[in-house]
Design a protein around this motif. Sequence first.
Motif, short mmCIF file in Angstrom:
data_model
loop_
_atom_site.label_atom_id
_atom_site.label_comp_id
_atom_site.label_asym_id
_atom_site.label_seq_id
_atom_site.Cartn_x
_atom_site.Cartn_y
_atom_site.Cartn_z
N LYS A 33 0.85 -1.18 0.00
CA LYS A 33 0.00 0.00 0.00
C LYS A 33 0.89 1.23 0.00
CE LYS A 33 -4.17 -1.57 2.31
NZ LYS A 33 -5.17 -1.20 3.31
N THR A 49 -3.10 4.95 4.93
CA THR A 49 -2.63 4.10 3.83
C THR A 49 -3.75 3.97 2.79
OG1 THR A 49 -3.34 2.04 4.87
CG2 THR A 49 -1.08 2.78 5.33
N PHE A 50 -3.33 3.69 1.54
CA PHE A 50 -4.30 3.58 0.47
C PHE A 50 -3.71 2.80 -0.70
CE2 PHE A 50 -1.89 7.42 -0.09
CZ PHE A 50 -1.63 7.49 -1.45
N SER A 51 -4.58 2.25 -1.50
CA SER A 51 -4.18 1.54 -2.72
C SER A 51 -4.64 2.27 -3.96
CB SER A 51 -4.77 0.13 -2.74
OG SER A 51 -4.29 -0.62 -1.64
N THR A 53 -6.01 6.13 -5.64
CA THR A 53 -5.86 7.56 -5.42
C THR A 53 -7.17 8.34 -5.50
OG1 THR A 53 -5.37 7.92 -7.76
CG2 THR A 53 -3.50 7.53 -6.28
N THR A 57 -11.12 7.54 -0.27
CA THR A 57 -10.64 7.93 1.05
C THR A 57 -9.65 6.89 1.57
OG1 THR A 57 -12.79 8.95 1.48
CG2 THR A 57 -11.43 8.46 3.40
N ASP A 58 -8.57 7.36 2.18
CA ASP A 58 -7.60 6.42 2.75
C ASP A 58 -8.13 5.89 4.08
OD1 ASP A 58 -6.97 8.29 4.85
OD2 ASP A 58 -5.59 9.30 3.50
N ASP A 59 -7.33 5.07 4.76
CA ASP A 59 -7.79 4.46 6.01
C ASP A 59 -7.38 5.25 7.25
OD1 ASP A 59 -5.11 3.95 6.24
OD2 ASP A 59 -5.31 1.79 6.43
N PRO A 78 -6.85 10.49 -0.75
CA PRO A 78 -5.96 10.35 0.40
C PRO A 78 -5.61 11.72 0.98
CG PRO A 78 -5.17 9.06 -1.46
CD PRO A 78 -6.27 9.94 -1.97
#
Length: 183
Positions: free
Chosen positions: A100, A116-118, A120, A123-125, A140
């Motif tokens: 990630k 973190t994100f996969s 773009t 929304t990220d975590d 993100p």
Amino acid sequence: MVSDIEKATQFVVTIEPKGDNDNIPSDAKILVGDFKGTSAQLSFSSVVADLTNVSGQFFLATPTDNVNGVDNGNDEFGVWFRNSAGEEGLSLPSLAKGWKYEGWVEFDGKTLSTGTFSKTNVTDDGNFYKGSGGTVPAFPGEDFLVIPNQVPLTGITLPAKVTGKKKLLLLNPFRIMTLLHFL
């Protein structure tokens, strides 16, 4: 065993979780190469992603405390990886399984994660430090407004201005490779 090594066709280096004893390789591969005779040319980009053409931009805003969509004028406390037109601000390749991206902001030698994100365009975590009454965008990023009770934090006072601070985008599960460095 020597016979197993002689039959090997590929060399793979993985990152294993602490305490892992199952002898099953994790999905977090960092190097891989096919054997040619007794050696293998190892590659990172073919395993995780080709990072040669990444780019990005960010926008300062604090949408998480904009009650009813009204900007409250404190945008120097938030950073979102989008452009000024409200579109995706990052051009990043898809990562291999087990990896990630993670955004960071450095505040006087201490870093806080934006999550973190996969992808773009989601929304990220993260969003641990967000305000209230507004919305979390589908990008993100993070508003650095409040310290939640569940996050032990020393040496940083929130709200914290992100202007003039380093913004980093790294790969997980290990945090040694800087992809983008924003000022």
